[in-house]
Motif scaffolding. Structure first.
Motif, PDB file in Angstrom:
ATOM      1  N   ILE A 311       0.843  -1.196   0.000  1.00  0.00           N
ATOM      2  CA  ILE A 311       0.000   0.000   0.000  1.00  0.00           C
ATOM      3  C   ILE A 311       0.883   1.252   0.000  1.00  0.00           C
ATOM      4  CG2 ILE A 311      -1.681   1.340   1.338  1.00  0.00           C
ATOM      5  CD1 ILE A 311      -2.746  -1.346   2.412  1.00  0.00           C
ATOM      6  N   ILE A 312       1.907   1.246   0.858  1.00  0.00           N
ATOM      7  CA  ILE A 312       2.807   2.400   0.942  1.00  0.00           C
ATOM      8  C   ILE A 312       3.661   2.499  -0.318  1.00  0.00           C
ATOM      9  CG2 ILE A 312       4.585   3.525   2.338  1.00  0.00           C
ATOM     10  CD1 ILE A 312       3.537   1.960   4.743  1.00  0.00           C
ATOM     11  N   ALA A 313       3.998   1.344  -0.917  1.00  0.00           N
ATOM     12  CA  ALA A 313       4.773   1.357  -2.165  1.00  0.00           C
ATOM     13  C   ALA A 313       3.983   2.017  -3.288  1.00  0.00           C
ATOM     14  CB  ALA A 313       5.162  -0.070  -2.552  1.00  0.00           C
ATOM     15  N   TYR A 314       2.709   1.658  -3.420  1.00  0.00           N
ATOM     16  CA  TYR A 314       1.880   2.301  -4.445  1.00  0.00           C
ATOM     17  C   TYR A 314       1.674   3.777  -4.128  1.00  0.00           C
ATOM     18  CZ  TYR A 314       0.783  -1.879  -7.117  1.00  0.00           C
ATOM     19  OH  TYR A 314       0.867  -2.970  -7.938  1.00  0.00           O
ATOM     20  N   SER A 315       1.656   4.099  -2.849  1.00  0.00           N
ATOM     21  CA  SER A 315       1.574   5.506  -2.461  1.00  0.00           C
ATOM     22  C   SER A 315       2.815   6.258  -2.946  1.00  0.00           C
ATOM     23  CB  SER A 315       1.446   5.620  -0.935  1.00  0.00           C
ATOM     24  OG  SER A 315       1.517   6.963  -0.526  1.00  0.00           O
ATOM     25  N   THR A 316       3.976   5.629  -2.803  1.00  0.00           N
ATOM     26  CA  THR A 316       5.215   6.241  -3.304  1.00  0.00           C
ATOM     27  C   THR A 316       5.129   6.481  -4.801  1.00  0.00           C
ATOM     28  OG1 THR A 316       6.520   5.149  -1.587  1.00  0.00           O
ATOM     29  CG2 THR A 316       7.706   5.919  -3.535  1.00  0.00           C
ATOM     30  N   CYS A 317       4.653   5.462  -5.520  1.00  0.00           N
ATOM     31  CA  CYS A 317       4.493   5.565  -6.973  1.00  0.00           C
ATOM     32  C   CYS A 317       3.583   6.746  -7.323  1.00  0.00           C
ATOM     33  CB  CYS A 317       3.897   4.251  -7.479  1.00  0.00           C
ATOM     34  SG  CYS A 317       4.064   3.967  -9.236  1.00  0.00           S
ATOM     35  N   SER A 318       2.503   6.895  -6.566  1.00  0.00           N
ATOM     36  CA  SER A 318       1.551   7.982  -6.802  1.00  0.00           C
ATOM     37  C   SER A 318       2.186   9.348  -6.533  1.00  0.00           C
ATOM     38  CB  SER A 318       0.321   7.779  -5.911  1.00  0.00           C
ATOM     39  OG  SER A 318      -0.633   8.779  -6.122  1.00  0.00           O
ATOM     40  N   GLN A 319       2.916   9.462  -5.435  1.00  0.00           N
ATOM     41  CA  GLN A 319       3.550  10.735  -5.091  1.00  0.00           C
ATOM     42  C   GLN A 319       4.636  11.112  -6.091  1.00  0.00           C
ATOM     43  OE1 GLN A 319       2.253  12.722  -2.612  1.00  0.00           O
ATOM     44  NE2 GLN A 319       0.747  11.068  -2.686  1.00  0.00           N
ATOM     45  N   LEU A 320       5.325  10.120  -6.628  1.00  0.00           N
ATOM     46  CA  LEU A 320       6.303  10.396  -7.682  1.00  0.00           C
ATOM     47  C   LEU A 320       5.603  10.942  -8.925  1.00  0.00           C
ATOM     48  CD1 LEU A 320       8.540   7.234  -7.253  1.00  0.00           C
ATOM     49  CD2 LEU A 320       9.296   9.588  -6.925  1.00  0.00           C
ATOM     50  N   GLY A 321       4.387  10.458  -9.164  1.00  0.00           N
ATOM     51  CA  GLY A 321       3.591  11.017 -10.262  1.00  0.00           C
ATOM     52  C   GLY A 321       3.320  12.489 -10.053  1.00  0.00           C
ATOM     53  N   TYR A 322       3.005  12.875  -8.810  1.00  0.00           N
ATOM     54  CA  TYR A 322       2.831  14.299  -8.491  1.00  0.00           C
ATOM     55  C   TYR A 322       4.096  15.091  -8.832  1.00  0.00           C
ATOM     56  CZ  TYR A 322      -1.619  14.225  -5.901  1.00  0.00           C
ATOM     57  OH  TYR A 322      -2.936  14.144  -5.543  1.00  0.00           O
ATOM     58  N   MET A 323       5.244  14.562  -8.412  1.00  0.00           N
ATOM     59  CA  MET A 323       6.512  15.276  -8.657  1.00  0.00           C
ATOM     60  C   MET A 323       6.756  15.450 -10.149  1.00  0.00           C
ATOM     61  SD  MET A 323       8.969  13.388  -5.874  1.00  0.00           S
ATOM     62  CE  MET A 323       8.247  12.765  -4.356  1.00  0.00           C
ATOM     63  N   PHE A 324       6.438  14.416 -10.929  1.00  0.00           N
ATOM     64  CA  PHE A 324       6.689  14.517 -12.360  1.00  0.00           C
ATOM     65  C   PHE A 324       5.738  15.497 -13.032  1.00  0.00           C
ATOM     66  CE2 PHE A 324       9.302  10.645 -12.178  1.00  0.00           C
ATOM     67  CZ  PHE A 324      10.339  11.071 -12.996  1.00  0.00           C
ATOM     68  N   PHE A 325       4.469  15.476 -12.652  1.00  0.00           N
ATOM     69  CA  PHE A 325       3.631  16.450 -13.361  1.00  0.00           C
ATOM     70  C   PHE A 325       3.897  17.868 -12.874  1.00  0.00           C
ATOM     71  CE2 PHE A 325      -0.254  15.534 -10.551  1.00  0.00           C
ATOM     72  CZ  PHE A 325      -0.537  16.842 -10.177  1.00  0.00           C
ATOM     73  N   ALA A 326       4.550  18.012 -11.714  1.00  0.00           N
ATOM     74  CA  ALA A 326       5.032  19.343 -11.323  1.00  0.00           C
ATOM     75  C   ALA A 326       6.132  19.807 -12.267  1.00  0.00           C
ATOM     76  CB  ALA A 326       5.540  19.320  -9.885  1.00  0.00           C
ATOM     77  N   THR A 327       7.067  18.899 -12.598  1.00  0.00           N
ATOM     78  CA  THR A 327       8.120  19.265 -13.559  1.00  0.00           C
ATOM     79  C   THR A 327       7.512  19.500 -14.933  1.00  0.00           C
ATOM     80  OG1 THR A 327       8.613  16.945 -14.124  1.00  0.00           O
ATOM     81  CG2 THR A 327       9.856  17.930 -12.305  1.00  0.00           C
ATOM     82  N   GLY A 328       6.470  18.732 -15.258  1.00  0.00           N
ATOM     83  CA  GLY A 328       5.835  18.879 -16.567  1.00  0.00           C
ATOM     84  C   GLY A 328       5.186  20.234 -16.769  1.00  0.00           C
ATOM     85  N   VAL A 329       4.680  20.838 -15.695  1.00  0.00           N
ATOM     86  CA  VAL A 329       4.078  22.175 -15.812  1.00  0.00           C
ATOM     87  C   VAL A 329       5.124  23.268 -15.551  1.00  0.00           C
ATOM     88  CG1 VAL A 329       1.784  21.356 -15.217  1.00  0.00           C
ATOM     89  CG2 VAL A 329       3.280  22.211 -13.401  1.00  0.00           C
ATOM     90  N   GLY A 330       6.395  22.867 -15.486  1.00  0.00           N
ATOM     91  CA  GLY A 330       7.473  23.841 -15.342  1.00  0.00           C
ATOM     92  C   GLY A 330       7.791  24.257 -13.921  1.00  0.00           C
ATOM     93  N   ALA A 331       7.127  23.658 -12.942  1.00  0.00           N
ATOM     94  CA  ALA A 331       7.357  24.030 -11.533  1.00  0.00           C
ATOM     95  C   ALA A 331       8.429  23.116 -10.921  1.00  0.00           C
ATOM     96  CB  ALA A 331       6.053  23.945 -10.747  1.00  0.00           C
ATOM     97  N   TYR A 332       9.654  23.245 -11.428  1.00  0.00           N
ATOM     98  CA  TYR A 332      10.740  22.357 -10.989  1.00  0.00           C
ATOM     99  C   TYR A 332      11.027  22.536  -9.496  1.00  0.00           C
ATOM    100  CZ  TYR A 332      11.456  22.387 -16.037  1.00  0.00           C
ATOM    101  OH  TYR A 332      11.268  22.301 -17.388  1.00  0.00           O
ATOM    102  N   ASN A 333      10.968  23.768  -9.041  1.00  0.00           N
ATOM    103  CA  ASN A 333      11.245  24.018  -7.624  1.00  0.00           C
ATOM    104  C   ASN A 333      10.173  23.394  -6.735  1.00  0.00           C
ATOM    105  OD1 ASN A 333       9.520  25.966  -8.867  1.00  0.00           O
ATOM    106  ND2 ASN A 333       9.678  27.265  -7.061  1.00  0.00           N
ATOM    107  N   ILE A 334       8.927  23.369  -7.200  1.00  0.00           N
ATOM    108  CA  ILE A 334       7.847  22.742  -6.425  1.00  0.00           C
ATOM    109  C   ILE A 334       8.054  21.232  -6.381  1.00  0.00           C
ATOM    110  CG2 ILE A 334       5.366  22.608  -6.086  1.00  0.00           C
ATOM    111  CD1 ILE A 334       6.366  25.444  -6.170  1.00  0.00           C
ATOM    112  N   ALA A 335       8.497  20.664  -7.504  1.00  0.00           N
ATOM    113  CA  ALA A 335       8.778  19.225  -7.542  1.00  0.00           C
ATOM    114  C   ALA A 335       9.852  18.867  -6.517  1.00  0.00           C
ATOM    115  CB  ALA A 335       9.218  18.814  -8.949  1.00  0.00           C
ATOM    116  N   MET A 336      10.904  19.690  -6.434  1.00  0.00           N
ATOM    117  CA  MET A 336      11.960  19.433  -5.458  1.00  0.00           C
ATOM    118  C   MET A 336      11.463  19.651  -4.033  1.00  0.00           C
ATOM    119  SD  MET A 336      14.539  18.293  -6.993  1.00  0.00           S
ATOM    120  CE  MET A 336      15.577  18.280  -5.532  1.00  0.00           C
ATOM    121  N   PHE A 337      10.551  20.584  -3.860  1.00  0.00           N
ATOM    122  CA  PHE A 337       9.985  20.820  -2.528  1.00  0.00           C
ATOM    123  C   PHE A 337       9.199  19.591  -2.069  1.00  0.00           C
ATOM    124  CE2 PHE A 337       6.688  23.400   0.027  1.00  0.00           C
ATOM    125  CZ  PHE A 337       7.431  23.262   1.198  1.00  0.00           C
ATOM    126  N   HIS A 338       8.401  19.017  -2.980  1.00  0.00           N
ATOM    127  CA  HIS A 338       7.645  17.821  -2.617  1.00  0.00           C
ATOM    128  C   HIS A 338       8.575  16.622  -2.424  1.00  0.00           C
ATOM    129  CE1 HIS A 338       4.060  15.573  -1.924  1.00  0.00           C
ATOM    130  NE2 HIS A 338       4.215  14.792  -2.975  1.00  0.00           N
TER     131      HIS A 338
END
Length: 636
Positions: A311-338
Motif C-alpha cells: 500500500i505504501i509502495a503504491y503511495s510512493t508511486c503515486s507521489q512520484l507522479g505528483y513530482m513529475f507532473f510538477a516538472t511537466g508544468v514547469g514548476a521544478y522548484n515545487i517538484a523538489m519541494f515535494h
C-alpha cells in the motif's frame, strides 16, 4: 569536509563488507551508522552554507576519461539542487542505518546488509553531485546494482530473488533509453558536461534528426530518451511494475530506496536538465500526462491492496507522479519541494510499517491486524503523523508541497494543466482514503490475527523508535519551515542557476474555492474512512460485490503484469528456448565442439579395428606397404 560526505559511506561499506566477519556484527553496525551519520551532519552544514552564504563549488577529484573530444572529470558539484539532495539522501540513510540495528537484530548477515546500505548511499551521492552525464550514469547504475543486492538480500526466498531480477530487468529497459540520450547529447554537443551542454541548447532549437524513420526535433528527442530512463528509475506507469514487488526486501530497504532516494533520481534528472526540458513543450506535456496518470493509477490500486508495505509502495508511486507532473508544468522548484518533504513522511511510514510488522512477527496483511493502538502507542502516533503529512492535512509538510503542485498545475492555464490539477485533487482524495484505511484496519477495530494473541504484540525497541521520532519532526515542520526558501520569496536567492526557468512561474493565486477544495476533501475523508472500515464494514463488502469487475481490475493492478507476461515474457521465453535448443544445441554445439568430438570419436573407433593384436595381420599390412613402396620406386 565536502569530500568526506561522499567517501565516508564508501569507507563504511568497505569496512563492513570486507572486515565485518573480523570486527563482528555490532561493530559493523556502529561503524556504518556512525560514518553515514557524520556524512549527514556535514551535508546539513553544506546545505546551511548554500542557503545562507550562497556557497557553490565544483571540486574536481580526478580526471576520469580523457579520450579525443571526451573529457570527463570525477567531481563533486555543490549547488542548491545537489545540496538539497545531499541532505535528503544522507539524513534518511543515517536514520535507516540506525533503525536497521533493531530491525535486523535476528538476521545472521548483518555486516553484509549494512555494507549494502552504505554502498547504496555512496552511489546515490555520486549521482546527485555529478557535473556530467557519465558520472551521473555511474551513480545511476550503482544504485540500480545496490537495489538488486538489497531487494534480494534474503536470497533463499524465491520471491525475493524474482523481485530483485524484475527490478533489475525493468530498470535496464529505462536505462537503455537513458544511455541513448547520453550518446545523443555527446553526438550533438561533443561534450557530456552539464554546463557546456546547457550553454549550447539554444543553438539547436531548430535542428531535426531522423530517428527510427521519423523526423523529430533534436531537443525533443534528447528529452524523451532521458525521460525514459527517469520513468524506469522512478517507477512511472508502464515501467512501474518492479516497485511493488521490491517490497520483498527488508523494510529498511523500502524506506531508503523506495521512499526517499533511488526512486527520486528520475525527478532529480529532469530538474537537473531543466535547461533542456524548458525548450521542449512536447516532452513537458508528455511528462505531465505520464505523471498524472501514474498518480491516479497507483492511488486506485492502493485502495484495494492488503499488504501494508505494498500500500505504501503504491503511495510512493503515486507521489512520484505528483513530482513529475510538477516538472511537466514547469514548476521544478515545487517538484523538489515535494521530493524534500516526501522523503521525511514516506520514510516515516515505511519504518513505521516495519515496526508494525516487527510487532506482528513478520505479518504484513492488514486484514490480520487491528485493535492494537494501545499496545503500540508510539508506533501508532508516528504513523498518524506520517499519514496526516502524506494526505496533505493542513499545516503539515505534505499540505504545503502537494497543494502547491496542484495550484501551479491549475495556474498553467492550459488543457493539460487543468487536467493535471483535477486528477491531482481526485488522487489526493483517494490517497487520504487508502491511507486512513491502512491506519484503521491496522490499529483500530477488532483484533483479527489468529496466529498470535494480542498480548504478544509489543512496541519496538528504542533504537527503532528514535529514527521514527526524528522523521516525524521533519514530516511536521519541513513544509512550514522551507516553503519560502523553495517556493516563495527565497527562490531567487536560493536556486540561482541550478534550476532554469525559460518563463517565470505565475505569481497569481488560484480562486479561494480551489485552494480550499483539497484540504476539505482530505479532512472529510477521515470520518468517511472510519465509518467504512471500522463502524460499518458491511458497506465496503457490498460495494465490492456490486462492482466485482472493477474490484478485480484494481486488485490485479490494471493487469499490467498479465499483459507484459503475454506480450513480452512468454514470447521472450519461446525465442530463448528456440535459440537454446535449436541454434545453440543443434547447430553451434552440433557442428562445433560436440560435432568435432563425435567425429574424432567415430574415427578413432574405426581406426581401433586396425589394432587387432594378431601378428599375421600386422605382417600382411607391412607386406602391402612394402609392395606399394617398391612399386613407387620402380615407377620413378
Amino acid at each position: 569536509m565536502e569530500l568526506a560526505i561522499i567517501f565516508l559511506p564508501l569507507i563504511a561499506s568497505i569496512i563492513s563488507g570486507f572486515f565485518g566477519r573480523f570486527i563482528g556484527d555490532r561493530n559493523s553496525e556502529i561503524v556504518t551508522s556512525l560514518l553515514v551519520s557524520i556524512s549527514a551532519l556535514f551535508s546539513v552544514y553544506v546545505f546551511y552554507q548554500v542557503m545562507v552564504d550562497g556557497f557553490q563549488e565544483n571540486i574536481v577529484i580526478a580526471t576520469w576519461i580523457n579520450s579525443g573530444e571526451l573529457n570527463v572529470n570525477w567531481s563533486m558539484n555543490i549547488d542548491p539542487l545537489s545540496a538539497v539532495m545531499l541532505v535528503v539522501v544522507t539524513s534518511v540513510s543515517a536514520l535507516v542505518h540506525i533503525y536497521s540495528i533493531g530491525y535486523m537484530s535476528h538476521d545472521p548477515h548483518k555486516p553484509r546488509f549494512m555494507a549494502y546500505l552504505s554502498l547504496f548511499t555512496f552511489a546515490m551521492l555520486m549521482l546527485v553531485t555529478s557535473d556530467n552525464f557519465i558520472q551521473l550514469f555511474f551513480g545511476w547504475e550503482g544504485v540500480g546494482l545496490c537495489s538488486y543486492f538489497l531487494i534480494g538480500f534474503w536470497f533463499k526466498k524465491e520471491s525475493a530473488n524474482a523481485a530483485a531480477i524484475k527490478a533489475f530487468v525493468v530498470n535496464r529497459v529505462g536505462d537503455f533509453g537513458f544511455a541513448l540520450g547520453i550518446f545523443l547529447v555527446f553526438y550533438l554537443f561533443g561534450t557530456v558536461n552539464y554546463s557546456e551542454v546547457f550553454e549550447q541548447i539554444p543553438t539547436i532549437t531548430e535542428k531535426n534528426l531522423n530517428f527510427l524513420g521519423f523526423d523529430i526535433n533534436a531537443i525533443d528527442l534528447i528529452c524523451l530518451l532521458l525521460f525514459i530512463g527517469a520513468m524506469g528509475k522512478s517507477a512511472q506507469i508502464l515501467l512501474h511494475t518492479w516497485l511493488p514487488d521490491a517490497m520483498e526486501g527488508p523494510t529498511p530497504v523500502s524506506a531508503l530506496i523506495h521512499a526517499a532516494t533511488m526512486v527520486t533520481a528520475g525527478v532529480f534528472l529532469v530538474v537537473r536538465c531543466s535547461p533542456i526540458y524548458e525548450y521542449s513543450e512536447l516532452a513537458l506535456n508528455l511528462i505531465t500526462i505520464v505523471g498524472m496518470t501514474t498518480a491516479l493509477f497507483a492511488a486506485s490500486v492502493a485502495i484495494v491492496q492488503t499488504d501494508i508495505k505494498k500500500i505504501i509502495a503504491y503511495s510512493t508511486c503515486s507521489q512520484l507522479g505528483y513530482m513529475f507532473f510538477a516538472t511537466g508544468v514547469g514548476a521544478y522548484n515545487i517538484a523538489m519541494f515535494h521530493l524534500f518533504t516526501h522523503a521525511f513522511f514516506k520514510a516515516l511510514l515505511f519504518l513505521g510499517s516495519g515496526s508494525v510488522i516487527h510487532a506482528f512477527k513478520d505479518e504484513q496483511d492488514i486484514n490480520e491486524m487491528g485493535g492494537v493502538w494501545k499496545h503500540l502507542p508510539y508506533t501508532y502516533a508516528m504513523m498518524i503523523i506520517g499519514t496526516l503529512a502524506l494526505t496533505g492535512f493542513p499545516f503539515l509538510s505534505g499540505f504545503y508541497s502537494k497543494d502547491a503542485i496542484i495550484e501551479f498545475a491549475y495556474l498553467r492555464d492550459n488543457t493539460v494543466g487543468y487536467y493535471a490539477a483535477g486528477i491531482g485533487i481526485f488522487t489526493a482524495f483517494l490517497t487520504s482514503i487508502y491511507s486512513w484505511r491502512l491506519i484503521f484496519k491496522t490499529f483500530h477495530g477488532e483484533y483479527n490475527n489468529k496466529k498470535m494473541k494480542i498480548s504478544e504484540t509489543h512496541e519496538s525497541p528504542l533504537v527503532m523508535l528514535i529514527p521514527l521520532v526524528l522523521l516525524s519532526i521533519g514530516a511536521i515542520f519541513a513544509g512550514m519551515l522551507f516553503k519560502d526558501l523553495f517556493v516563495g520569496n527565497g527562490i531567487d536567492s536560493f536556486w540561482k542557476n541550478s534550476v532554469f526557468f525559460l518563463e517565470p512561474l505565475s505569481s497569481e493565486h488560484p480562486p479561494t474555492w480551489f485552494l480550499l477544495l483539497t484540504p476539505i476533501l482530505v479532512t472529510l475523508s477521515i470520518p468517511i474512512s472510519y465509518y467504512l472500515f471500522v463502524k460499518n464494514k458491511e458497506i465496503v463488502d457490498d460495494i465490492v460485490k456490486v462492482n466485482q469487475p472493477l474490484y478485480k481490475f484494481l486488485k490485479n493492478k490494471w493487469y499490467f503484469d498479465e499483459l507484459y507476461e503475454l506480450l513480452f515474457i512468454k514470447s521472450s521465453k519461446k525465442i530463448g528456448t528456440f535459440l537454446w535448443k535449436f541454434c545453440d544445441v543443434k547447430i553451434i554445439d552440433g557442428f562445433g565442439p560436440d560435432g568435432i568430438s563425435s567425429l574424432i570419436k567415430r574415427f578413432s573407433q574405426k581406426a581401433n579395428k586396425f589394432q587387432s593384436g594378431f601378428i599375421y595381420q600386422y605382417a600382411f599390412v607391412m607386406l602391402l606397404g612394402f609392395s606399394a613402396l617398391l612399386t613407387l620406386l620402380i615407377v620413378k
